[in-house]
Structures are given as C-alpha cells and as structure tokens.
Design a protein around this motif. Structure first.
Motif, PDB file in Angstrom:
ATOM      1  N   HIS A 195     -13.967 -29.241  -9.960  1.00 35.22           N
ATOM      2  CA  HIS A 195     -13.006 -28.375 -10.924  1.00 35.22           C
ATOM      3  C   HIS A 195     -12.012 -27.492  -9.988  1.00 35.22           C
ATOM      4  CE1 HIS A 195     -11.626 -25.733 -14.341  1.00 35.22           C
ATOM      5  NE2 HIS A 195     -12.125 -26.936 -14.607  1.00 35.22           N
ATOM      6  N   PRO A 196     -10.729 -27.259 -10.452  1.00 38.21           N
ATOM      7  CA  PRO A 196     -10.208 -26.307  -9.576  1.00 38.21           C
ATOM      8  C   PRO A 196     -11.147 -24.683  -9.898  1.00 38.21           C
ATOM      9  CG  PRO A 196      -8.445 -26.917 -11.982  1.00 38.21           C
ATOM     10  CD  PRO A 196     -10.054 -27.801 -11.513  1.00 38.21           C
ATOM     11  N   ASN A 197     -11.444 -24.677 -10.959  1.00 38.47           N
ATOM     12  CA  ASN A 197     -12.122 -23.523 -11.019  1.00 38.47           C
ATOM     13  C   ASN A 197     -12.831 -22.663  -9.489  1.00 38.47           C
ATOM     14  OD1 ASN A 197      -9.949 -23.080 -12.533  1.00 38.47           O
ATOM     15  ND2 ASN A 197     -11.399 -21.779 -14.211  1.00 38.47           N
ATOM     16  N   ILE A 198     -13.485 -24.138  -9.221  1.00 35.98           N
ATOM     17  CA  ILE A 198     -14.246 -24.403  -8.110  1.00 35.98           C
ATOM     18  C   ILE A 198     -14.107 -24.242  -6.855  1.00 35.98           C
ATOM     19  CG2 ILE A 198     -16.485 -24.868  -6.636  1.00 35.98           C
ATOM     20  CD1 ILE A 198     -17.088 -23.964  -9.667  1.00 35.98           C
ATOM     21  N   GLY A 199     -13.618 -22.776  -6.244  1.00 39.28           N
ATOM     22  CA  GLY A 199     -13.323 -23.279  -5.172  1.00 39.28           C
ATOM     23  C   GLY A 199     -13.882 -23.550  -3.452  1.00 39.28           C
ATOM     24  N   ALA A 200     -14.896 -23.855  -3.662  1.00 43.93           N
ATOM     25  CA  ALA A 200     -15.923 -24.531  -3.092  1.00 43.93           C
ATOM     26  C   ALA A 200     -16.751 -23.794  -3.018  1.00 43.93           C
ATOM     27  CB  ALA A 200     -16.052 -23.658  -1.416  1.00 43.93           C
ATOM     28  N   TYR A 201     -17.979 -25.569  -2.387  1.00 44.85           N
ATOM     29  CA  TYR A 201     -19.577 -25.356  -3.440  1.00 44.85           C
ATOM     30  C   TYR A 201     -20.918 -25.898  -2.782  1.00 44.85           C
ATOM     31  CZ  TYR A 201     -17.759 -30.466  -3.335  1.00 44.85           C
ATOM     32  OH  TYR A 201     -17.473 -31.435  -2.740  1.00 44.85           O
ATOM     33  N   VAL A 202     -21.841 -25.576  -2.595  1.00 45.02           N
ATOM     34  CA  VAL A 202     -22.650 -26.777  -1.892  1.00 45.02           C
ATOM     35  C   VAL A 202     -23.460 -27.489  -2.406  1.00 45.02           C
ATOM     36  CG1 VAL A 202     -25.056 -26.277  -0.599  1.00 45.02           C
ATOM     37  CG2 VAL A 202     -22.499 -24.426  -0.271  1.00 45.02           C
ATOM     38  N   ILE A 203     -23.850 -28.052  -2.209  1.00 48.74           N
ATOM     39  CA  ILE A 203     -25.088 -29.168  -3.700  1.00 48.74           C
ATOM     40  C   ILE A 203     -26.863 -29.233  -3.070  1.00 48.74           C
ATOM     41  CG2 ILE A 203     -25.217 -31.412  -4.063  1.00 48.74           C
ATOM     42  CD1 ILE A 203     -22.669 -32.321  -3.442  1.00 48.74           C
ATOM     43  N   VAL A 204     -27.318 -28.719  -3.748  1.00 49.30           N
ATOM     44  CA  VAL A 204     -28.543 -28.479  -3.681  1.00 49.30           C
ATOM     45  C   VAL A 204     -29.665 -29.578  -3.953  1.00 49.30           C
ATOM     46  CG1 VAL A 204     -30.694 -27.153  -3.544  1.00 49.30           C
ATOM     47  CG2 VAL A 204     -28.240 -26.131  -3.030  1.00 49.30           C
ATOM     48  N   GLY A 205     -30.346 -30.634  -3.492  1.00 44.50           N
ATOM     49  CA  GLY A 205     -30.905 -31.555  -3.989  1.00 44.50           C
ATOM     50  C   GLY A 205     -32.767 -31.230  -3.697  1.00 44.50           C
ATOM     51  N   LEU A 206     -33.134 -31.597  -4.652  1.00 42.23           N
ATOM     52  CA  LEU A 206     -34.931 -31.784  -4.293  1.00 42.23           C
ATOM     53  C   LEU A 206     -35.325 -32.703  -2.954  1.00 42.23           C
ATOM     54  CD1 LEU A 206     -38.107 -31.019  -3.724  1.00 42.23           C
ATOM     55  CD2 LEU A 206     -38.190 -33.066  -6.136  1.00 42.23           C
ATOM     56  N   GLY A 207     -34.908 -33.790  -3.369  1.00 46.99           N
ATOM     57  CA  GLY A 207     -34.599 -35.166  -1.810  1.00 46.99           C
ATOM     58  C   GLY A 207     -35.704 -36.605  -2.453  1.00 46.99           C
ATOM     59  N   CYS A 208     -35.630 -36.546  -3.500  1.00 52.21           N
ATOM     60  CA  CYS A 208     -36.846 -37.579  -4.511  1.00 52.21           C
ATOM     61  C   CYS A 208     -36.208 -37.568  -5.239  1.00 52.21           C
ATOM     62  CB  CYS A 208     -38.319 -37.887  -4.029  1.00 52.21           C
ATOM     63  SG  CYS A 208     -39.253 -36.648  -4.777  1.00 52.21           S
ATOM     64  N   GLU A 209     -35.557 -37.555  -6.417  1.00 52.93           N
ATOM     65  CA  GLU A 209     -34.993 -37.150  -7.514  1.00 52.93           C
ATOM     66  C   GLU A 209     -34.280 -38.537  -7.212  1.00 52.93           C
ATOM     67  OE1 GLU A 209     -31.805 -34.494  -5.607  1.00 52.93           O
ATOM     68  OE2 GLU A 209     -34.155 -34.988  -5.020  1.00 52.93           O
ATOM     69  N   THR A 254     -28.926 -22.334   2.330  1.00 53.87           N
ATOM     70  CA  THR A 254     -27.711 -22.399   1.155  1.00 53.87           C
ATOM     71  C   THR A 254     -27.096 -20.992   1.584  1.00 53.87           C
ATOM     72  OG1 THR A 254     -29.304 -23.096  -0.356  1.00 53.87           O
ATOM     73  CG2 THR A 254     -27.319 -22.601  -1.332  1.00 53.87           C
ATOM     74  N   VAL A 255     -27.390 -19.479   1.583  1.00 53.26           N
ATOM     75  CA  VAL A 255     -26.795 -18.222   1.889  1.00 53.26           C
ATOM     76  C   VAL A 255     -26.305 -18.212   2.443  1.00 53.26           C
ATOM     77  CG1 VAL A 255     -27.048 -15.956   2.162  1.00 53.26           C
ATOM     78  CG2 VAL A 255     -29.064 -17.060   0.125  1.00 53.26           C
ATOM     79  N   GLU A 256     -26.520 -19.082   4.110  1.00 50.42           N
ATOM     80  CA  GLU A 256     -25.727 -18.985   4.957  1.00 50.42           C
ATOM     81  C   GLU A 256     -24.372 -19.620   4.996  1.00 50.42           C
ATOM     82  OE1 GLU A 256     -28.227 -20.757   8.085  1.00 50.42           O
ATOM     83  OE2 GLU A 256     -29.837 -18.582   8.495  1.00 50.42           O
ATOM     84  N   GLU A 260     -20.583 -18.523   4.674  1.00 48.82           N
ATOM     85  CA  GLU A 260     -19.119 -18.786   5.997  1.00 48.82           C
ATOM     86  C   GLU A 260     -18.008 -19.519   5.252  1.00 48.82           C
ATOM     87  OE1 GLU A 260     -20.417 -22.796   7.670  1.00 48.82           O
ATOM     88  OE2 GLU A 260     -22.334 -21.974   8.753  1.00 48.82           O
ATOM     89  N   LEU A 261     -18.491 -19.939   3.597  1.00 50.52           N
ATOM     90  CA  LEU A 261     -17.556 -20.676   2.602  1.00 50.52           C
ATOM     91  C   LEU A 261     -16.586 -18.786   1.703  1.00 50.52           C
ATOM     92  CD1 LEU A 261     -19.148 -23.558   0.890  1.00 50.52           C
ATOM     93  CD2 LEU A 261     -17.086 -23.334   2.283  1.00 50.52           C
ATOM     94  N   LEU A 262     -16.676 -18.036   1.787  1.00 49.22           N
ATOM     95  CA  LEU A 262     -16.323 -17.240   1.047  1.00 49.22           C
ATOM     96  C   LEU A 262     -15.509 -16.685   2.014  1.00 49.22           C
ATOM     97  CD1 LEU A 262     -19.689 -15.022  -0.358  1.00 49.22           C
ATOM     98  CD2 LEU A 262     -17.682 -15.895  -1.588  1.00 49.22           C
ATOM     99  N   PRO A 263     -15.546 -16.051   3.105  1.00 45.52           N
ATOM    100  CA  PRO A 263     -14.040 -16.085   3.525  1.00 45.52           C
ATOM    101  C   PRO A 263     -13.385 -16.400   3.429  1.00 45.52           C
ATOM    102  CG  PRO A 263     -15.880 -15.588   5.215  1.00 45.52           C
ATOM    103  CD  PRO A 263     -16.351 -16.601   3.958  1.00 45.52           C
ATOM    104  N   GLU A 264     -13.049 -17.758   3.257  1.00 46.06           N
ATOM    105  CA  GLU A 264     -12.024 -18.939   3.302  1.00 46.06           C
ATOM    106  C   GLU A 264     -11.638 -18.534   1.384  1.00 46.06           C
ATOM    107  OE1 GLU A 264      -8.478 -20.687   3.509  1.00 46.06           O
ATOM    108  OE2 GLU A 264      -9.291 -19.873   5.297  1.00 46.06           O
ATOM    109  N   ALA A 265     -11.949 -18.557   0.655  1.00 43.62           N
ATOM    110  CA  ALA A 265     -12.540 -18.722  -0.929  1.00 43.62           C
ATOM    111  C   ALA A 265     -12.254 -17.230  -1.415  1.00 43.62           C
ATOM    112  CB  ALA A 265     -13.693 -18.338  -1.278  1.00 43.62           C
TER     113      ALA A 265
END
Length: 518
Positions: A195-209, A254-256, A260-265
């Motif tokens: 979505h254009p309103n998302i300037g950057a993102y991280v995907i988080v999963g559990l691993g076995c889903e 995830t916070v790290e 890294e993404l926020l300055p560019e965003a």
C-alpha cells in the motif's frame, strides 16, 4: 408530490410511506400538497422510522425510494408505524436489465490536486506509515510489543512519519494450505505491504504456521522497501520468532530493523498530486433510517465528483447491496460486469445457507432501532454511496483495484473486515457514514466519519468529522455532497480525522476468513 409538514419526509411519489424527521407523537397529522385528507399518526414514532400514508394489505409491497423494501405481514392502516412487527422481506423478483442504462461519462475535470506523498515508484500516498506485518496470530504480541517500544522511545524523532502500525490478526493458521482462504489472507497482507501509505515494513511470523512468510513473499511478489523515497529492491525484511530465538529477541530485532527504516521513511515531503489518484473506500456502519436519505446520497455526490476528476470510488459490503443490485446491473459498463455482480449475490445466498442463516439477518438490532427493517431497505440506502456513474468493474476481496471510476469490491458487511479488504485493494481514503454512531479508524488510511443526523453529530462530536444531517434541515444533497468532496481532498492532503486525533485504528485490521478453521 410534497408534504405540507416539516415533521415528515416523502422520498418518492410511488412510496406508500413517509419518514419521521423527528420524534412523532400520536395524533400528529401528515398533510400532503395534493389536497388529500390529512393522516393522523397512531403511535409515538422515533426519528427515521416509517409511517404508512395509505392502507397496505397483507402481502402487498411496501415501497421506499420508489422501490420495494418488503411486504406487509399484517394489515397496515394509514398513519401506522411500519417496522418488523408488520413488514417482512419476502422474495423479490428483480429485472437485472444488464447495461440497459449506462450513464454518460461525467464531464471530465482536470487540474485539481491534493497534497500527498509521491513514492519513488510513482504511487500516491495520503499518509506515511511504517508497518509491522504479522503472518499469524502467534506473532501478534511480538509486533505490538515492538510498536509500543518504537512509539515510546523513537518515533518522535521522525516528524514526517505518521506512525508505526502493527498489522495483527487472529488467523494465519489452521486453514487449507494453498487454498482459497490462504490466498485471500496473502492478498490482504500483501496489499497492505504494497500500500502506498506504508513507506516501509517488516514481516514477522512464528515459523511453523500455515501462512508461511515465504509463501506470502512469493505469492504477492513482495520486495524490500528501502524507505519512503527510495526504489524497491531485493527481498523484504522477514523475521520468524522460532529462528530468531523467541519473543524478546524478536522484539529487539524488529525494533532494530525499524530504526534502520525510519530515517529514510522520514525524508518524504507532501507535494501536489492529481486528485485522480485518490481511491476512496465507501463504507456505512451503524446505519439508521436516514443513512439512505442524507449521508449516503451525499457521499454518492462526492463519489461522482471524484470520478469526474478521474479518481476511483469503491463500494463494498456485498450483503448490503442485496435487493438493490438491479439498480447497479443497469449501470454496468458491460453485461459481463453486471453478471459478475449477480454471481456474487448467488454466492452469498449459498454461503449463508450453508450455515443455516439468511442474508436478511442483516440489518442489526442497532440498525432496526434506527429505523431500518429489511435488508432491501438497507441495501437501497447503502448503494447510494456509489453515486450515479457507470459501474466499471467488480473485484474480489482485497484484489488490487485496477479500474478508474466507480467499482464494487466483494466484502462482507462487517465494517472492519470490509474496510480491510478495500484498503488492501488500494483505497487511500475511507469515507464512513453512520447514523447510530461509530468510532472506526483504519491505520494506515484516514477514515472520515459522516453523521446522517445532527443529533448524532453533536452527541459524538469527538468522533464525527462531517454532518450530513443538515440535509434534513433544508440543505441540498448536492450542496452537502460537494462539501464532502472538499473534505475528502483536505483529509487526503493531511488534515487529521477525529479517529486519527484520538489514535484509533490499531485494532481494526481484520482480514475476512471465509473457510473452516481446521
């Protein structure tokens, strides 16, 4: 035909009912301008409810907006309240008349702009968010913990970023792998990631889903957003709790990554973008007897104006088109588009029937208290949001909307699930009409709350953005619709909605699940 009394409203000359414009006492008279004998009301009747203006026999149709909204289940006398005790939906026989009344294209309007964010790949955004996308409920807490930390410790350093949102949900597993539900969830998650309103993102999963991160990335062709102003490249940032080493380590990682993404965003600045790149999602929730009289028709005018400017207006909530679809099939740009809408109606009949329910279980108790009785009545009012232009396309839930103009997306009537689908499809502004009251937000997209009546607007002033109730007081639908069109442009340009000012919108991300939980 008009009424010589400000307490009642006649919507169409063929109607055998009028609408109470305020609380009506027994014995008040309905006086028509044609010299017919006055009609006395027989009971106390709430604002927005229906009153018979003639005798209606058992089985006879009851008409509102000039259309059938149901059939009398008991004899109805002139002046009597019409509601669930004497009105039932019954069965409609509709003439779809595919593409028989395609409206001429509106006179095109050029040159109008809004102040939005232009992404490096050309997409137009109305807000600038960073997202954490959970593939499964099992990673929801990690996503929320990370957002809490970022908001508390970091976010204020980046004033051009509207926020960081955790897109969490209750699904992602116990579904058929590679099945319809799996692909639909992937469309939703991928639609928000892209979505254009998302300037950057991280995907988080559990691993076995079941909803594996790898499946999502491949199915949706996701690439890494280096930031709001930099081209997309490479693989997206993906974490799984199991591989990262558990909850605490995944939150920290995830916070790290977000750091890294926020300055560019933060580098993006609003600039002039043609109004043609607005995509409006039209929703109604907590509807009442005035929804189809004030707010929805006014939104229809705003939708028509957007279409004239080359923009897109999306009408969702397929179960709340049911019984009024014949008005849209006539406007379908081709018979194939119209048939696609009718096929959806048949699918919903079959889908609800499998669970022993009926589509007429909608309206809700709140809708009925507000004056709506049958699904046909609700639908005829709801489709007014779509204005009067040609129906250009019909899209699956969360499918990317590729047509300009007026379109329909197949979504359920449940507001969070419906809006989630339209936003995943590309809507960058939401217009939400309500007669009973709503406090809906939908990060990362602004939600404009439109009251159908003035008492609601005044009572819920912290939540309502716009008062369409002034139509009841004499303002024209066209005038109010034009005001609403300007409101859409202002909000697209950065004006905060009431839900944004209150921080609402974190809990309304709600992908629609249509299959069994395994």
């Amino acid at each position: 035909m008009k009424l010589n009394d400000s307490a009642f409203l006649l919507l169409h000359a063929d109607d055998n009912l009028v609408i109470a414009k305020r609380q009506v006492s027994p014995g008040e008279t309905i006086v028509e301008s044609n010299g017919a004998p006055p009609i006395a009301t027989t009971a106390s009747i709430d604002m927005g409810h229906k009153i018979a203006r003639s005798s209606i026999a058992v089985g006879d149709p009851v008409r509102k907006f000039g259309q059938i909204i149901g059939f009398a289940s008991h004899p109805i006398a002139p002046g009597e309240w019409i509601h669930s005790h004497n009105l039932t939906a019954g069965h409609l026989s509709l003439d779809y008349a595919f593409s028989s009344d395609i409206p001429a294209p509106p006179e095109p309007v050029e040159g109008r702009v809004f102040q939005g964010f232009r992404r490096a790949d050309g997409r137009a955004a109305t807000r600038n968010y960073v997202g954490i996308i959970s593939t499964v409920n099992c990673s929801a807490s990690v996503s929320k913990y990370a957002v809490d930390q970022i908001r508390r410790d970091i976010l204020e350093q980046y004033p051009n970023v509207d926020g960081v949102v955790a897109l969490t949900h209750k699904g992602g597993c116990a579904m058929q792998y590679d099945g319809e539900d799996h692909h639909q969830l992937a469309r939703v998650l991928g639609g928000f990631a892209k979505h254009p309103n998302i300037g950057a993102y991280v995907i988080v999963g559990l691993g076995c889903e079941t909803g594996q991160t790898g499946f999502l990335v491949d199915d949706q062709s996701l690439v890494q957003l280096k930031g709001a102003s930099q081209p997309q490249t490479g693989s997206p940032l993906v974490l799984t709790i199991q591989e990262t080493g558990g909850t605490a380590k995944t939150v920290n990682r995830t916070v790290e990554l977000i750091k890294e993404l926020l300055p560019e965003a933060n580098k993006v600045q609003r600039e002039a973008i043609p109004v043609s790149e607005i995509m409006l999602g039209c929703e109604c929730g907590g509807s009442d007897g005035y929804s189809g009289i004030t707010a929805n028709p006014a939104l229809g005018i705003a939708s028509d104006l957007l279409v004239a400017h080359g923009a897109t207006s999306i009408l969702g909530e397929t179960p709340e088109i049911y019984g009024g679809e014949h008005l849209l099939t006539r406007r379908a740009i081709t018979p194939e588009v119209g048939q696609k809408l009718v096929d959806l109606m048949h699918w919903w009949e079959d889908y609800t029937g499998k669970f022993g329910t009926q589509i007429d279980n909608n309206p809700s108790p709140g809708n009925k208290k507000g004056g709506l009785t049958t699904i046909y009545e609700k639908s005829l009012g709801a489709i007014a949001k779509g204005g009067s232009t040609a129906l250009q396309g019909v899209f699956k839930y969360a499918e990317p909307v590729t047509s300009r103009g007026f379109v329909v997306m197949d979504t359920p009537g449940y507001d969070p699930a419906s809006v989630t689908g339209m936003v995943a499809g590309g809507a960058n502004v939401v217009a939400f009409t309500t007669g009973r009251g709503s406090c809906f937000g939908c990060k990362p997209v602004p939600s404009i709350k439109i009251a159908t009546n003035t008492p609601l607007y005044e009572r819920m002033s912290d939540d309502m953005d716009f008062n369409a109730g002034k139509i009841v007081d004499g303002a024209s639908v066209e005038e109010v619709g034009r005001e609403l069109f300007e409101k859409v442009i202002a909000v697209a340009s950065g004006e905060k909605t009431k839900s944004e000012l209150q921080g609402l919108g974190d809990e309304e991300f709600c992908p629609w699940s249509i299959g069994p939980t395994l």
